[in-house]
Design an enzyme around this catalytic site. Structure first.
Site, mmCIF file in Angstrom:
data_model
loop_
_atom_site.group_PDB
_atom_site.id
_atom_site.type_symbol
_atom_site.label_atom_id
_atom_site.label_comp_id
_atom_site.label_asym_id
_atom_site.label_seq_id
_atom_site.Cartn_x
_atom_site.Cartn_y
_atom_site.Cartn_z
ATOM 1 N N HIS A 116 -4.993 -11.337 -4.874
ATOM 2 C CA HIS A 116 -5.628 -10.142 -5.436
ATOM 3 C C HIS A 116 -4.835 -9.532 -6.593
ATOM 4 O O HIS A 116 -4.436 -8.365 -6.570
ATOM 5 C CB HIS A 116 -5.859 -9.108 -4.337
ATOM 6 C CG HIS A 116 -6.758 -9.590 -3.250
ATOM 7 N ND1 HIS A 116 -6.288 -10.225 -2.122
ATOM 8 C CD2 HIS A 116 -8.106 -9.547 -3.133
ATOM 9 C CE1 HIS A 116 -7.318 -10.549 -1.345
ATOM 10 N NE2 HIS A 116 -8.427 -10.145 -1.935
ATOM 11 N N CYS B 256 -11.387 -14.434 -4.016
ATOM 12 C CA CYS B 256 -10.104 -14.522 -3.300
ATOM 13 C C CYS B 256 -10.047 -15.692 -2.312
ATOM 14 O O CYS B 256 -9.046 -16.389 -2.228
ATOM 15 C CB CYS B 256 -9.761 -13.205 -2.613
ATOM 16 S SG CYS B 256 -10.979 -12.571 -1.463
ATOM 17 N N ASP C 49 -0.791 -13.560 -1.920
ATOM 18 C CA ASP C 49 -1.966 -12.722 -2.108
ATOM 19 C C ASP C 49 -2.633 -13.044 -3.450
ATOM 20 O O ASP C 49 -1.990 -12.941 -4.497
ATOM 21 C CB ASP C 49 -1.536 -11.251 -2.073
ATOM 22 C CG ASP C 49 -2.698 -10.279 -2.049
ATOM 23 O OD1 ASP C 49 -3.847 -10.715 -2.261
ATOM 24 O OD2 ASP C 49 -2.459 -9.075 -1.814
#
Length: 393
Positions: free
Chosen positions: A280, A73, A278
């Site tokens: 993820h 990430c 994000d």
């Protein structure tokens, strides 16, 4: 369901829209109103390159991972902040991505620099393998300082962009140091082998002109990354106003950071909430189609962006800025100086003209692709991102 394995289509319906508020929305130096410019806000967000976990890409190092789910990430966030620098460099801050619209070649050149394959300048493969030399095994989580240092090294290969990448350590930005890095009358290494670069060089913001050569120093576009630690276990609220102001500057590239072991790319704020992309989400690796065209829709976040309270931000971050010209850098310096006068805004870092005598200069080290002097680099490439000076009141 694990957030790391959610699909793009699953996520499309799980994000809240922007709150109905009179507070301005700031996105990378642009100010918007939710009431009158919501479409413009979403278009700006969608136009940022969005790099997420991927699966089924060629094995890193030939025999390593074929997915970065669960560990990549911060590497993806590093890609996003650097991609924004390349977008500003080659397309401009006002460029917008519109679904289905044919894009210029430079857009695909930027995108290809981050595709998940070993020969892309800033691919997950390159970042992970470059990190091995700095004490990070493939599959190990990075902090913001480590990914910034690795990207700086990779940028030396990217003669097309010809960037000057400076990482300000010890919470101090030294103006003289940056000018020395960005101003040079000697073309960058590899320029002779890359004729297209000649017309792409800026002389104090002007396209190259034979009349200007010899009279004006060369300015290499600057990517300035400032790793900081703004508290021990949580952000010191005294820095919140200063952090907000960073998103208001036209030179802003955003911030990489997040929560412990969960990195995000922050691109702005509204009220007391940060706006972020994000990484993820696990998506399949993308390869060019039969026509040679690269499908690009999955590299753009087409739902409202995520938000989180500024108070929840992990104190370990890296702030980024892009100065395409010397005038941009001078303007940025003036804004930082004015920011120090804003009431209730405690400076996150110091801006000085010359390097204090007790500092060492990482830019004088050999950071070329041939560098192997690991001992000299060790102090600048910390392995655990815990060597920051703690800023406090």
């Amino acid at each position: 369901m694990d957030a790391a394995t959610l699909t793009y289509d699953t996520l499309r319906f799980e994000y809240e829209d922007f709150p109905e508020t009179k507070e301005p929305v700031w996105i990378l130096g642009r100010k918007y109103s939710v009431f009158t410019e919501k479409e413009e806000i979403l278009l700006d967000v969608t136009s940022r390159l969005w790099f997420t976990y991927r699966k089924n890409f060629p094995a890193i190092g030939g025999t390593g991972p074929t997915s970065d789910t669960g560990w990549g990430c911060m590497l993806r966030c590093g890609q996003m902040i650097f991609a924004q620098a390349l977008v500003c460099r080659h397309l401009g801050r006002d460029w917008r991505w519109i679904k289905g619209k044919r894009q210029v070649d430079n857009y695909f050149n930027v995108l290809n620099a981050f595709i998940d394959k070993k020969d892309s300048y800033y691919s997950i493969h390159q970042i992970a393998q470059m990190g091995v030399g700095e004490g990070k095994s493939i599959g190990q989580w990075y902090g913001p300082n480590t990914v910034a240092q690795v990207l700086k090294k990779l940028a030396t290969f990217d003669t097309w962009s010809s960037l000057a990448v400076h990482i300000a350590m010890d919470n101090t930005v030294v103006m003289e140091e940056i000018r020395r890095l960005c101003q040079s009358n000697v073309p960058c290494a590899g320029a002779a082998a890359c004729p297209a670069l000649e017309s792409d060089v800026l002389y104090n913001g002007c396209p190259e002109d034979l009349g200007l050569r010899g009279r004006l120093p060369l300015w290499k576009p600057l990517v300035l990354l400032i790793p900081l630690r703004l508290g021990l276990t949580e952000i010191n609220e005294a820095y919140i106003e200063t952090l907000k102001h960073c998103f208001m500057m036209p030179q802003s590239l955003g911030v990489i950071g997040g929560k412990p072991n969960s990195a995000h790319y922050f691109i702005g704020y509204v009220g007391e909430e940060l706006i972020y992309l994000d990484p993820h989400t696990t998506q399949p690796a993308v390869e060019p189609g039969d026509s040679g065209c690269l499908p690009d829709e999955s590299f753009h976040c087409q739902h409202p962006p995520c938000r989180m309270s500024i108070a929840e931000l992990d104190p370990s971050i890296a702030v980024g800025f892009f100065c395409n010209t010397e005038a941009d850098f001078n303007d940025w310096c003036q804004q930082i100086k004015k920011l120090s006068l804003v009431r209730g805004a405690l400076p996150m870092f110091e801006l000085v003209e010359r390097q204090p005598s007790h500092f060492s200069n990482p830019d004088v080290l050999n950071l070329t692709p041939d560098s192997s002097d690991a001992d000299r680099l060790e102090r600048f490439f910390d392995s655990e991102d815990e060597d920051f000076e703690i800023l406090s009141l």
